[in-house]
Design a protein around this motif. Sequence first.
Motif, mmCIF file in Angstrom:
data_model
loop_
_atom_site.group_PDB
_atom_site.id
_atom_site.type_symbol
_atom_site.label_atom_id
_atom_site.label_comp_id
_atom_site.label_asym_id
_atom_site.label_seq_id
_atom_site.Cartn_x
_atom_site.Cartn_y
_atom_site.Cartn_z
ATOM 1 N N ALA A 71 0.836 -1.204 0.000
ATOM 2 C CA ALA A 71 0.000 0.000 0.000
ATOM 3 C C ALA A 71 0.868 1.251 0.000
ATOM 4 C CB ALA A 71 -0.931 -0.004 1.203
ATOM 5 N N MET A 72 1.946 1.213 0.789
ATOM 6 C CA MET A 72 2.850 2.363 0.835
ATOM 7 C C MET A 72 3.643 2.495 -0.453
ATOM 8 S SD MET A 72 4.078 2.213 4.843
ATOM 9 C CE MET A 72 4.007 0.425 5.054
ATOM 10 N N ASP A 73 4.087 1.389 -1.019
ATOM 11 C CA ASP A 73 4.855 1.433 -2.262
ATOM 12 C C ASP A 73 4.007 1.935 -3.426
ATOM 13 O OD1 ASP A 73 7.053 0.464 -0.958
ATOM 14 O OD2 ASP A 73 6.775 -1.610 -1.604
ATOM 15 N N ALA A 74 2.756 1.489 -3.479
ATOM 16 C CA ALA A 74 1.896 1.846 -4.601
ATOM 17 C C ALA A 74 1.351 3.255 -4.491
ATOM 18 C CB ALA A 74 0.739 0.852 -4.710
ATOM 19 N N ALA A 89 -1.131 3.489 -9.858
ATOM 20 C CA ALA A 89 -0.661 2.757 -8.671
ATOM 21 C C ALA A 89 -0.410 1.294 -9.011
ATOM 22 C CB ALA A 89 -1.690 2.875 -7.550
ATOM 23 N N ILE A 90 -1.299 0.696 -9.793
ATOM 24 C CA ILE A 90 -1.129 -0.707 -10.199
ATOM 25 C C ILE A 90 0.105 -0.858 -11.080
ATOM 26 C CG2 ILE A 90 -2.159 -2.600 -11.518
ATOM 27 C CD1 ILE A 90 -4.926 -1.410 -10.678
ATOM 28 N N LEU A 91 0.302 0.081 -12.009
ATOM 29 C CA LEU A 91 1.463 0.021 -12.899
ATOM 30 C C LEU A 91 2.768 0.131 -12.109
ATOM 31 C CD1 LEU A 91 0.192 2.232 -15.872
ATOM 32 C CD2 LEU A 91 0.516 -0.249 -15.871
ATOM 33 N N ALA A 94 -4.466 -1.850 -5.691
ATOM 34 C CA ALA A 94 -3.096 -2.223 -6.085
ATOM 35 C C ALA A 94 -2.459 -3.205 -5.120
ATOM 36 C CB ALA A 94 -2.207 -0.995 -6.252
ATOM 37 N N CYS A 95 -3.274 -4.075 -4.525
ATOM 38 C CA CYS A 95 -2.756 -5.111 -3.633
ATOM 39 C C CYS A 95 -1.968 -6.145 -4.430
ATOM 40 C CB CYS A 95 -3.917 -5.781 -2.900
ATOM 41 S SG CYS A 95 -3.438 -7.198 -1.897
ATOM 42 N N THR A 96 -0.837 -6.559 -3.914
ATOM 43 C CA THR A 96 0.053 -7.480 -4.623
ATOM 44 C C THR A 96 -0.657 -8.772 -5.031
ATOM 45 O OG1 THR A 96 1.911 -6.613 -3.336
ATOM 46 C CG2 THR A 96 2.246 -8.708 -4.472
ATOM 47 N N SER A 97 -1.410 -9.378 -4.119
ATOM 48 C CA SER A 97 -2.069 -10.650 -4.436
ATOM 49 C C SER A 97 -3.127 -10.481 -5.514
ATOM 50 C CB SER A 97 -2.697 -11.253 -3.174
ATOM 51 O OG SER A 97 -3.645 -10.369 -2.607
ATOM 52 N N ASP A 98 -3.829 -9.353 -5.509
ATOM 53 C CA ASP A 98 -4.832 -9.103 -6.542
ATOM 54 C C ASP A 98 -4.176 -8.908 -7.905
ATOM 55 O OD1 ASP A 98 -6.833 -9.237 -4.651
ATOM 56 O OD2 ASP A 98 -6.910 -7.076 -4.327
ATOM 57 N N ILE A 99 -3.058 -8.191 -7.931
ATOM 58 C CA ILE A 99 -2.340 -7.975 -9.190
ATOM 59 C C ILE A 99 -1.778 -9.289 -9.714
ATOM 60 C CG2 ILE A 99 -0.369 -6.814 -10.258
ATOM 61 C CD1 ILE A 99 -0.768 -4.548 -8.259
ATOM 62 N N LEU A 100 -1.287 -10.133 -8.814
ATOM 63 C CA LEU A 100 -0.757 -11.439 -9.227
ATOM 64 C C LEU A 100 -1.855 -12.281 -9.874
ATOM 65 C CD1 LEU A 100 1.576 -13.446 -9.267
ATOM 66 C CD2 LEU A 100 0.917 -14.159 -6.971
ATOM 67 N N ALA A 101 -3.049 -12.283 -9.267
ATOM 68 C CA ALA A 101 -4.175 -13.025 -9.848
ATOM 69 C C ALA A 101 -4.533 -12.472 -11.215
ATOM 70 C CB ALA A 101 -5.373 -12.949 -8.904
ATOM 71 N N LEU A 102 -4.461 -11.157 -11.356
ATOM 72 C CA LEU A 102 -4.760 -10.525 -12.647
ATOM 73 C C LEU A 102 -3.735 -10.935 -13.705
ATOM 74 C CD1 LEU A 102 -6.832 -8.476 -13.775
ATOM 75 C CD2 LEU A 102 -5.185 -6.671 -13.241
ATOM 76 N N LEU A 103 -2.464 -10.965 -13.332
ATOM 77 C CA LEU A 103 -1.416 -11.384 -14.270
ATOM 78 C C LEU A 103 -1.635 -12.804 -14.760
ATOM 79 C CD1 LEU A 103 1.841 -9.932 -12.659
ATOM 80 C CD2 LEU A 103 0.900 -9.338 -14.901
ATOM 81 N N HIS A 104 -1.990 -13.701 -13.867
ATOM 82 C CA HIS A 104 -2.214 -15.087 -14.277
ATOM 83 C C HIS A 104 -3.450 -15.210 -15.167
ATOM 84 C CE1 HIS A 104 0.872 -17.456 -12.205
ATOM 85 N NE2 HIS A 104 0.845 -16.507 -11.279
ATOM 86 N N ALA A 105 -4.460 -14.385 -14.920
ATOM 87 C CA ALA A 105 -5.640 -14.393 -15.795
ATOM 88 C C ALA A 105 -5.268 -13.903 -17.187
ATOM 89 C CB ALA A 105 -6.732 -13.506 -15.195
ATOM 90 N N TRP A 106 -4.476 -12.844 -17.258
ATOM 91 C CA TRP A 106 -4.018 -12.345 -18.555
ATOM 92 C C TRP A 106 -3.152 -13.384 -19.255
ATOM 93 C CZ3 TRP A 106 -2.134 -6.865 -16.658
ATOM 94 C CH2 TRP A 106 -3.254 -6.055 -16.446
ATOM 95 N N ASP A 107 -2.309 -14.057 -18.504
ATOM 96 C CA ASP A 107 -1.417 -15.066 -19.076
ATOM 97 C C ASP A 107 -2.234 -16.185 -19.732
ATOM 98 O OD1 ASP A 107 1.357 -15.912 -19.401
ATOM 99 O OD2 ASP A 107 0.899 -17.529 -18.008
ATOM 100 N N ARG A 108 -3.313 -16.606 -19.053
ATOM 101 C CA ARG A 108 -4.177 -17.643 -19.641
ATOM 102 C C ARG A 108 -4.893 -17.143 -20.884
ATOM 103 N NH1 ARG A 108 -5.114 -18.385 -14.068
ATOM 104 N NH2 ARG A 108 -7.034 -17.154 -14.159
#
Length: 269
Positions: free
Chosen positions: A169-172, A205-207, A250-264
Amino acid sequence: MKPGQTSSLQLPSFLHGTYPEVQQKTQREGLRCGEHYRKDGSLPSPAKLLEVRPGEAVVTQDLIDFYRERSAWRLYMVSNVKSSLCEALDWPDTYEVDDHYEAFCRETAWGALYFAIAQTAPKSAERMALRLQALLRFWEPLQSARYLFNSPNDTLTLDELMMAARDWAMDAWCPEGDASASVRERLERAAERMARATREESIEAILRQLPRVLTSSRGLKHRDVLADPGFQRERLAQLDVRAFERVSGACTSDILALLHAWDRQIGKQ
Protein backbone atom coordinates in the motif's frame (compact mmCIF):
# COMPACT_ATOMS: atom_id res chain seq x y z
CA MET A 1 -4.52 9.75 21.56
CA LYS A 2 -8.23 10.22 20.85
CA PRO A 3 -10.67 11.06 23.66
CA GLY A 4 -11.98 7.89 25.30
CA GLN A 5 -9.05 5.74 24.16
CA THR A 6 -6.82 3.90 26.58
CA SER A 7 -3.04 3.96 26.24
CA SER A 8 -2.92 0.15 26.18
CA LEU A 9 -4.53 -2.28 23.79
CA GLN A 10 -7.69 -4.06 24.89
CA LEU A 11 -9.02 -7.12 23.10
CA PRO A 12 -12.26 -9.08 23.51
CA SER A 13 -11.92 -11.93 26.00
CA PHE A 14 -13.19 -14.36 23.35
CA LEU A 15 -9.86 -13.96 21.50
CA HIS A 16 -7.74 -15.23 24.41
CA GLY A 17 -7.03 -18.83 25.34
CA THR A 18 -5.84 -22.07 23.78
CA TYR A 19 -6.85 -22.66 20.18
CA PRO A 20 -9.79 -24.96 21.07
CA GLU A 21 -10.98 -22.46 23.70
CA VAL A 22 -10.84 -19.51 21.33
CA GLN A 23 -12.52 -21.54 18.61
CA GLN A 24 -15.45 -22.29 20.91
CA LYS A 25 -15.67 -18.76 22.29
CA THR A 26 -15.57 -17.08 18.88
CA GLN A 27 -18.22 -19.45 17.59
CA ARG A 28 -20.47 -18.55 20.51
CA GLU A 29 -19.78 -14.86 19.91
CA GLY A 30 -20.79 -15.23 16.27
CA LEU A 31 -24.04 -16.91 17.29
CA ARG A 32 -24.70 -14.14 19.83
CA CYS A 33 -24.09 -11.50 17.17
CA GLY A 34 -26.38 -13.35 14.78
CA GLU A 35 -29.24 -13.44 17.27
CA HIS A 36 -28.82 -9.74 17.99
CA TYR A 37 -28.62 -8.86 14.29
CA ARG A 38 -31.75 -10.83 13.48
CA LYS A 39 -33.72 -8.87 16.07
CA ASP A 40 -32.97 -5.30 15.06
CA GLY A 41 -30.14 -5.24 12.50
CA SER A 42 -27.51 -4.13 15.03
CA LEU A 43 -24.46 -5.84 16.48
CA PRO A 44 -23.56 -6.12 20.18
CA SER A 45 -20.29 -4.99 21.70
CA PRO A 46 -18.08 -7.73 23.17
CA ALA A 47 -19.21 -8.66 26.66
CA LYS A 48 -15.71 -8.26 28.13
CA LEU A 49 -12.48 -6.57 27.09
CA LEU A 50 -9.11 -7.52 28.57
CA GLU A 51 -5.87 -5.57 28.49
CA VAL A 52 -2.93 -7.01 26.59
CA ARG A 53 -0.22 -7.06 29.25
CA PRO A 54 3.31 -5.82 28.53
CA GLY A 55 5.32 -8.55 26.86
CA GLU A 56 2.30 -10.46 25.56
CA ALA A 57 2.20 -11.00 21.81
CA VAL A 58 -0.88 -11.00 19.61
CA VAL A 59 -1.01 -13.77 17.00
CA THR A 60 -2.27 -12.25 13.77
CA GLN A 61 -2.01 -15.17 11.32
CA ASP A 62 -3.25 -18.75 11.39
CA LEU A 63 -0.21 -19.98 9.46
CA ILE A 64 2.23 -19.19 12.29
CA ASP A 65 0.01 -20.35 15.18
CA PHE A 66 2.02 -23.51 15.89
CA TYR A 67 1.51 -23.68 19.66
CA ARG A 68 -2.23 -24.13 19.79
CA GLU A 69 -2.22 -25.77 23.21
CA ARG A 70 -0.85 -22.56 24.74
CA SER A 71 -3.00 -19.65 25.85
CA ALA A 72 -2.49 -16.65 23.60
CA TRP A 73 -4.20 -13.71 21.97
CA ARG A 74 -5.50 -14.97 18.62
CA LEU A 75 -6.64 -11.90 16.67
CA TYR A 76 -6.93 -13.79 13.39
CA MET A 77 -9.86 -15.75 14.81
CA VAL A 78 -12.14 -12.76 14.35
CA SER A 79 -12.76 -14.60 11.08
CA ASN A 80 -14.42 -17.36 13.10
CA VAL A 81 -16.85 -14.83 14.57
CA LYS A 82 -17.72 -13.68 11.05
CA SER A 83 -18.30 -17.24 9.86
CA SER A 84 -20.49 -18.13 12.84
CA LEU A 85 -22.45 -14.90 12.44
CA CYS A 86 -23.29 -15.76 8.83
CA GLU A 87 -24.14 -19.36 9.77
CA ALA A 88 -26.46 -18.15 12.53
CA LEU A 89 -28.36 -15.96 10.07
CA ASP A 90 -28.41 -18.64 7.36
CA TRP A 91 -28.94 -16.07 4.61
CA PRO A 92 -27.96 -16.84 1.00
CA ASP A 93 -26.40 -13.38 0.54
CA THR A 94 -23.93 -12.61 3.33
CA TYR A 95 -22.14 -9.65 1.71
CA GLU A 96 -24.33 -7.10 3.46
CA VAL A 97 -23.74 -8.76 6.84
CA ASP A 98 -19.99 -8.96 6.19
CA ASP A 99 -19.91 -5.25 5.36
CA HIS A 100 -21.94 -4.37 8.44
CA TYR A 101 -19.72 -6.46 10.72
CA GLU A 102 -16.56 -4.94 9.28
CA ALA A 103 -17.88 -1.39 9.68
CA PHE A 104 -18.84 -2.22 13.27
CA CYS A 105 -15.42 -3.69 14.06
CA ARG A 106 -13.53 -0.79 12.48
CA GLU A 107 -14.80 1.38 15.33
CA THR A 108 -12.61 -0.64 17.74
CA ALA A 109 -8.82 -0.91 17.97
CA TRP A 110 -8.84 -4.71 17.64
CA GLY A 111 -11.28 -4.69 14.71
CA ALA A 112 -9.42 -1.92 12.91
CA LEU A 113 -6.17 -3.88 13.15
CA TYR A 114 -7.75 -7.16 12.08
CA PHE A 115 -9.31 -5.73 8.92
CA ALA A 116 -6.25 -3.62 8.08
CA ILE A 117 -3.96 -6.66 7.86
CA ALA A 118 -6.27 -9.61 7.10
CA GLN A 119 -6.31 -11.23 3.68
CA THR A 120 -9.97 -10.29 3.36
CA ALA A 121 -11.67 -9.32 0.12
CA PRO A 122 -12.50 -6.79 -1.14
CA LYS A 123 -9.28 -4.79 -1.23
CA SER A 124 -10.42 -1.96 -3.45
CA ALA A 125 -8.84 1.47 -3.03
CA GLU A 126 -11.99 2.74 -1.33
CA ARG A 127 -12.23 -0.18 1.12
CA MET A 128 -8.52 -0.17 1.95
CA ALA A 129 -8.68 3.57 2.62
CA LEU A 130 -11.41 2.97 5.20
CA ARG A 131 -9.41 0.17 6.81
CA LEU A 132 -6.17 2.13 7.03
CA GLN A 133 -7.96 5.24 8.31
CA ALA A 134 -9.55 3.15 11.05
CA LEU A 135 -6.17 1.69 12.00
CA LEU A 136 -4.62 5.14 12.16
CA ARG A 137 -7.29 6.36 14.57
CA PHE A 138 -6.14 3.71 17.07
CA TRP A 139 -2.41 3.99 16.41
CA GLU A 140 -1.34 4.83 19.99
CA PRO A 141 -3.01 1.90 21.81
CA LEU A 142 -2.02 -0.49 19.01
CA GLN A 143 1.60 0.61 19.43
CA SER A 144 1.59 -0.67 23.01
CA ALA A 145 1.38 -4.33 21.93
CA ARG A 146 3.68 -6.68 20.03
CA TYR A 147 2.62 -8.95 17.20
CA LEU A 148 3.37 -12.31 15.57
CA PHE A 149 2.82 -12.13 11.83
CA ASN A 150 5.27 -14.03 9.63
CA SER A 151 7.17 -16.04 12.23
CA PRO A 152 6.06 -17.77 15.45
CA ASN A 153 9.22 -16.56 17.18
CA ASP A 154 9.76 -12.97 16.03
CA THR A 155 7.62 -10.34 17.73
CA LEU A 156 7.03 -7.15 15.75
CA THR A 157 6.24 -3.59 16.67
CA LEU A 158 3.22 -2.01 15.02
CA ASP A 159 5.50 -0.26 12.52
CA GLU A 160 7.19 -3.55 11.65
CA LEU A 161 3.84 -5.33 11.38
CA MET A 162 2.48 -2.78 8.92
CA MET A 163 5.68 -2.91 6.86
CA ALA A 164 5.35 -6.69 6.68
CA ALA A 165 1.60 -6.73 5.98
CA ARG A 166 0.93 -3.56 3.99
CA ASP A 167 4.20 -2.48 2.39
CA TRP A 168 2.44 -2.76 -0.97
CA ALA A 169 0.00 0.00 0.00
CA MET A 170 2.85 2.36 0.83
CA ASP A 171 4.86 1.43 -2.26
CA ALA A 172 1.90 1.85 -4.60
CA TRP A 173 0.31 4.93 -3.09
CA CYS A 174 3.19 6.73 -1.36
CA PRO A 175 6.15 6.06 -3.67
CA GLU A 176 8.08 9.28 -3.03
CA GLY A 177 10.64 7.45 -0.92
CA ASP A 178 11.06 10.14 1.75
CA ALA A 179 13.55 8.52 4.11
CA SER A 180 12.44 10.76 6.97
CA ALA A 181 8.76 9.75 6.71
CA SER A 182 7.55 7.34 9.38
CA VAL A 183 5.42 4.29 8.65
CA ARG A 184 2.45 6.11 10.14
CA GLU A 185 2.98 9.14 7.90
CA ARG A 186 3.28 6.97 4.79
CA LEU A 187 0.11 5.08 5.68
CA GLU A 188 -1.71 8.37 6.22
CA ARG A 189 -0.69 9.58 2.77
CA ALA A 190 -1.57 6.25 1.17
CA ALA A 191 -5.01 6.18 2.82
CA GLU A 192 -5.74 9.76 1.81
CA ARG A 193 -4.80 9.07 -1.82
CA MET A 194 -6.75 5.82 -1.95
CA ALA A 195 -9.85 7.54 -0.57
CA ARG A 196 -9.99 10.09 -3.39
CA ALA A 197 -8.38 8.05 -6.18
CA THR A 198 -9.74 8.29 -9.70
CA ARG A 199 -9.63 5.28 -11.99
CA GLU A 200 -6.57 6.71 -13.73
CA GLU A 201 -4.78 7.22 -10.40
CA SER A 202 -5.53 3.62 -9.46
CA ILE A 203 -4.13 2.47 -12.80
CA GLU A 204 -0.91 4.38 -12.12
CA ALA A 205 -0.66 2.76 -8.67
CA ILE A 206 -1.13 -0.71 -10.20
CA LEU A 207 1.46 0.02 -12.90
CA ARG A 208 3.97 0.97 -10.18
CA GLN A 209 3.43 -2.44 -8.57
CA LEU A 210 3.46 -4.61 -11.68
CA PRO A 211 7.27 -4.83 -12.18
CA ARG A 212 7.78 -6.05 -8.61
CA VAL A 213 4.93 -8.55 -8.87
CA LEU A 214 6.27 -9.86 -12.18
CA THR A 215 9.73 -10.36 -10.70
CA SER A 216 8.42 -12.48 -7.84
CA SER A 217 5.76 -14.46 -9.74
CA ARG A 218 6.34 -17.94 -11.11
CA GLY A 219 4.66 -20.06 -13.74
CA LEU A 220 3.88 -17.26 -16.20
CA LYS A 221 4.26 -18.48 -19.78
CA HIS A 222 4.13 -15.11 -21.55
CA ARG A 223 6.27 -12.98 -19.27
CA ASP A 224 7.65 -10.75 -22.06
CA VAL A 225 4.17 -9.76 -23.20
CA LEU A 226 2.97 -9.21 -19.65
CA ALA A 227 5.97 -6.98 -18.90
CA ASP A 228 5.08 -4.55 -21.70
CA PRO A 229 3.73 -1.31 -20.11
CA GLY A 230 1.56 -0.68 -23.15
CA PHE A 231 -0.06 -4.11 -22.82
CA GLN A 232 -0.58 -3.59 -19.09
CA ARG A 233 -2.26 -0.21 -19.54
CA GLU A 234 -4.46 -1.49 -22.36
CA ARG A 235 -5.67 -4.50 -20.36
CA LEU A 236 -6.35 -2.40 -17.26
CA ALA A 237 -8.40 0.02 -19.35
CA GLN A 238 -10.50 -2.89 -20.64
CA LEU A 239 -11.62 -4.07 -17.18
CA ASP A 240 -15.27 -3.43 -16.39
CA VAL A 241 -16.23 -1.40 -13.33
CA ARG A 242 -16.65 -4.36 -10.98
CA ALA A 243 -13.48 -6.14 -12.08
CA PHE A 244 -11.46 -2.94 -11.84
CA GLU A 245 -12.77 -2.12 -8.37
CA ARG A 246 -11.45 -5.44 -7.10
CA VAL A 247 -7.88 -4.54 -8.08
CA SER A 248 -8.05 -0.75 -7.65
CA GLY A 249 -6.21 -0.85 -4.32
CA ALA A 250 -3.10 -2.22 -6.08
CA CYS A 251 -2.76 -5.11 -3.63
CA THR A 252 0.05 -7.48 -4.62
CA SER A 253 -2.07 -10.65 -4.44
CA ASP A 254 -4.83 -9.10 -6.54
CA ILE A 255 -2.34 -7.97 -9.19
CA LEU A 256 -0.76 -11.44 -9.23
CA ALA A 257 -4.17 -13.02 -9.85
CA LEU A 258 -4.76 -10.52 -12.65
CA LEU A 259 -1.42 -11.38 -14.27
CA HIS A 260 -2.21 -15.09 -14.28
CA ALA A 261 -5.64 -14.39 -15.79
CA TRP A 262 -4.02 -12.34 -18.55
CA ASP A 263 -1.42 -15.07 -19.08
CA ARG A 264 -4.18 -17.64 -19.64
CA GLN A 265 -6.00 -15.31 -22.03
CA ILE A 266 -2.86 -14.79 -24.10
CA GLY A 267 -2.42 -18.56 -24.33
CA LYS A 268 -5.88 -18.93 -25.82
CA GLN A 269 -5.34 -16.34 -28.54
